[in-house]
Enzyme design. Structure first.
Site, PDB file in Angstrom:
ATOM      1  N   ARG A 134       1.105  12.988   6.000  1.00 39.11           N
ATOM      2  CA  ARG A 134       2.167  13.214   5.001  1.00 39.11           C
ATOM      3  C   ARG A 134       2.637  14.642   5.172  1.00 39.11           C
ATOM      4  O   ARG A 134       1.844  15.578   4.970  1.00 39.11           O
ATOM      5  CB  ARG A 134       1.616  12.966   3.592  1.00 39.11           C
ATOM      6  CG  ARG A 134       2.561  13.424   2.502  1.00 39.11           C
ATOM      7  CD  ARG A 134       2.176  12.913   1.126  1.00 39.11           C
ATOM      8  NE  ARG A 134       2.422  11.492   1.006  1.00 39.11           N
ATOM      9  CZ  ARG A 134       2.443  10.818  -0.157  1.00 39.11           C
ATOM     10  NH1 ARG A 134       2.228  11.457  -1.297  1.00 39.11           N
ATOM     11  NH2 ARG A 134       2.671   9.524  -0.176  1.00 39.11           N
TER      12      ARG A 134
ATOM     13  N   HIS B 204       9.383   6.826   4.355  1.00 46.96           N
ATOM     14  CA  HIS B 204       8.071   6.435   3.822  1.00 46.96           C
ATOM     15  C   HIS B 204       7.833   4.978   4.235  1.00 46.96           C
ATOM     16  O   HIS B 204       7.849   4.066   3.407  1.00 46.96           O
ATOM     17  CB  HIS B 204       8.081   6.587   2.295  1.00 46.96           C
ATOM     18  CG  HIS B 204       6.725   6.599   1.669  1.00 46.96           C
ATOM     19  ND1 HIS B 204       5.548   6.511   2.381  1.00 46.96           N
ATOM     20  CD2 HIS B 204       6.349   6.675   0.353  1.00 46.96           C
ATOM     21  CE1 HIS B 204       4.521   6.549   1.557  1.00 46.96           C
ATOM     22  NE2 HIS B 204       4.973   6.649   0.324  1.00 46.96           N
TER      23      HIS B 204
ATOM     24  N   GLN C  44       5.269   2.582   2.502  1.00 50.20           N
ATOM     25  CA  GLN C  44       5.731   2.147   1.188  1.00 50.20           C
ATOM     26  C   GLN C  44       6.640   0.925   1.327  1.00 50.20           C
ATOM     27  O   GLN C  44       6.489  -0.077   0.618  1.00 50.20           O
ATOM     28  CB  GLN C  44       6.488   3.295   0.510  1.00 50.20           C
ATOM     29  CG  GLN C  44       7.044   2.949  -0.854  1.00 50.20           C
ATOM     30  CD  GLN C  44       5.965   2.738  -1.893  1.00 50.20           C
ATOM     31  OE1 GLN C  44       5.114   3.589  -2.076  1.00 50.20           O
ATOM     32  NE2 GLN C  44       5.988   1.599  -2.572  1.00 50.20           N
TER      33      GLN C  44
ATOM     34  N   ASP D  69      13.371   5.407  -7.720  1.00 46.38           N
ATOM     35  CA  ASP D  69      12.372   6.422  -7.352  1.00 46.38           C
ATOM     36  C   ASP D  69      12.666   7.656  -8.207  1.00 46.38           C
ATOM     37  O   ASP D  69      13.737   7.739  -8.835  1.00 46.38           O
ATOM     38  CB  ASP D  69      12.545   6.734  -5.845  1.00 46.38           C
ATOM     39  CG  ASP D  69      11.538   7.746  -5.305  1.00 46.38           C
ATOM     40  OD1 ASP D  69      10.539   8.047  -5.985  1.00 46.38           O
ATOM     41  OD2 ASP D  69      11.757   8.245  -4.171  1.00 46.38           O
TER      42      ASP D  69
ATOM     43  N   CYS E  89       8.276   2.991  -6.493  1.00 44.76           N
ATOM     44  CA  CYS E  89       7.197   3.333  -5.561  1.00 44.76           C
ATOM     45  C   CYS E  89       6.066   4.077  -6.261  1.00 44.76           C
ATOM     46  O   CYS E  89       4.944   4.084  -5.771  1.00 44.76           O
ATOM     47  CB  CYS E  89       7.751   4.169  -4.422  1.00 44.76           C
ATOM     48  SG  CYS E  89       8.654   5.628  -4.986  1.00 44.76           S
TER      49      CYS E  89
ATOM     50  N   ARG F 206       0.147  -1.818  -1.316  1.00 49.64           N
ATOM     51  CA  ARG F 206      -0.011  -0.710  -0.367  1.00 49.64           C
ATOM     52  C   ARG F 206      -1.320  -0.901   0.409  1.00 49.64           C
ATOM     53  O   ARG F 206      -1.370  -0.682   1.616  1.00 49.64           O
ATOM     54  CB  ARG F 206      -0.055   0.645  -1.109  1.00 49.64           C
ATOM     55  CG  ARG F 206       1.225   1.062  -1.805  1.00 49.64           C
ATOM     56  CD  ARG F 206       2.322   1.400  -0.826  1.00 49.64           C
ATOM     57  NE  ARG F 206       1.929   2.405   0.145  1.00 49.64           N
ATOM     58  CZ  ARG F 206       1.967   3.729  -0.061  1.00 49.64           C
ATOM     59  NH1 ARG F 206       2.396   4.205  -1.205  1.00 49.64           N
ATOM     60  NH2 ARG F 206       1.603   4.572   0.890  1.00 49.64           N
TER      61      ARG F 206
END
Ligand code: CP
Ligand code: NVA
Length: 329
Positions: free
Chosen positions: A116, A143, A146, A237, A277, A305
């Site tokens: 990340r 991402h 995700q 988001d 998310c 996930r």
């Protein structure tokens, strides 16, 4: 060996998952099929897959995380592997040691690196120098892990046909991967953002290319109602992503009309689902009523996930070991 491995191997398996564009639809469907088995297996207490050699990976986190870190680590553990958590405080990548040297070290000990990062480019630098698969655990541009969980969740709730998927809010990393994966899989994608926060033009071009191949449609708009009208899923988001905290005030003003609330959700199909998310700022981009309401698929999204990433790691790491014979980790 599960069938999904053969399908994955026969379809130009990617060494890395840096962008959704590393994937193709056949590979994604094999991954979803395996993720479903992973999910059923974990619930029965019988894992669908164990690494024959105990794979170890590094997780580099330059930013905070709840879901990604936990699901990566637990997923590897459940499959008989191990994940080492490395924060920026520990390794100070780019300060204490050059990115390429971090990459070279980790490549000698491990079977993959999950990272990340603030700058998407760092993922390519890691990939160039490490020799083991790189998985994007969120960057400023994408991402992808995700999006895999998002599309699996949508399939579970709304079936496997072609759907109309809306995005409301910031045209940022999560939006980019969602747009790309939706287009790859043939869904109609309608993205509503304030004018200054539209998706990155290069991502839009890439998504349009995928949409031409899959026969899907993409609409970019600044009108939340236009995007949501008749949608099967409505996704949002945070308005202030990690690293953008200094822009908070200006962003709050620009995004105010883009809140996912009951009134907006009511414009979608009756059986539409709400997605986020997470982490969410309740009362900002999404209301409590939507998050905790009957149309919320948000907690399934978070759960998935784990299962989608387990499928991804199994496929990628096994393929890597099979093609390179590398058994470190
Ligand atoms: N959705 C997501 O990636 O959450 P974390 O930032 O907590 O990992
Ligand atoms: N867009 C958000 C997503 C968090 C998972 C961020 O980058 O902070």
């Amino acid at each position: 060996m599960l069938n999904e491995f053969q399908i994955w191997q026969e379809n130009h398996p990617p060494l890395n998952l840096i962008s959704i564009t590393d994937l193709d639809p056949t590979g994604v469907n094999a991954l979803f099929s395996l993720a479903k088995k992973m999910k059923e297996g974990t619930k029965r207490g019988q894992e669908a897959w164990q690494f024959p050699r105990r794979a170890a990976v590094a997780m580099i986190f330059e930013k905070p995380s709840l879901r990604t870190r936990t699901t990566f680590e637990v997923g590897m553990y459940q499959m008989g592997g191990h994940a080492v958590y490395l924060t920026q405080q520990d390794i100070q990548m780019g300060k204490r040691e050059a990115v390429m040297d971090v990459a070279r070290n980790l490549g000698r000990w491990l079977s993959a690196i999950f990272a990340r990062v603030y700058h998407h480019q760092v993922l390519f630098e890691l990939a160039q120098h490490t020799g083991v698969p790189i998985v994007n655990a969120l960057s400023d541009l994408e991402h992808p892990c995700q999006a895999l969980a998002d599309l699996m969740t949508i399939q579970e709730w709304r079936g496997e046909g072609k759907l109309e998927l809306a995005w409301i809010g910031d045209g940022n990393n999560v939006c980019h991967s969602y747009l790309l994966l939706g287009a790859l899989l043939g869904h109609t994608m309608r993205i509503a953002t304030p004018p200054a926060y539209a998706p990155n033009p290069e991502i839009v071009v890439a998504a349009q290319k995928l949409a031409r191949a899959s026969g899907s449609q993409i609409l970019l708009t600044h009108s939340p109602t236009e995007a949501v009208e008749n949608a099967d899923a409505v996704y949002t988001d945070v308005w202030v992503s990690m690293g953008m905290e200094t822009e908070r005030e200006i962003r709050m003003r620009a995004f105010r009309p883009f809140q996912l609330n009951e009134k907006l959700l009511a414009r979608a199909k009756k059986e539409a689902i709400a997605l986020h998310c997470l982490p969410a700022r309740r009362g900002e981009e999404i209301t409590d009523e939507v998050m905790d309401g009957p149309q919320s698929a948000i907690w399934d999204q978070a759960e998935n996930r784990l299962h989608t990433q387990k499928a991804l790691f199994a496929l990628m790491i096994e393929e890597f070991v099979a093609t390179t014979g590398k058994t470190t980790g």
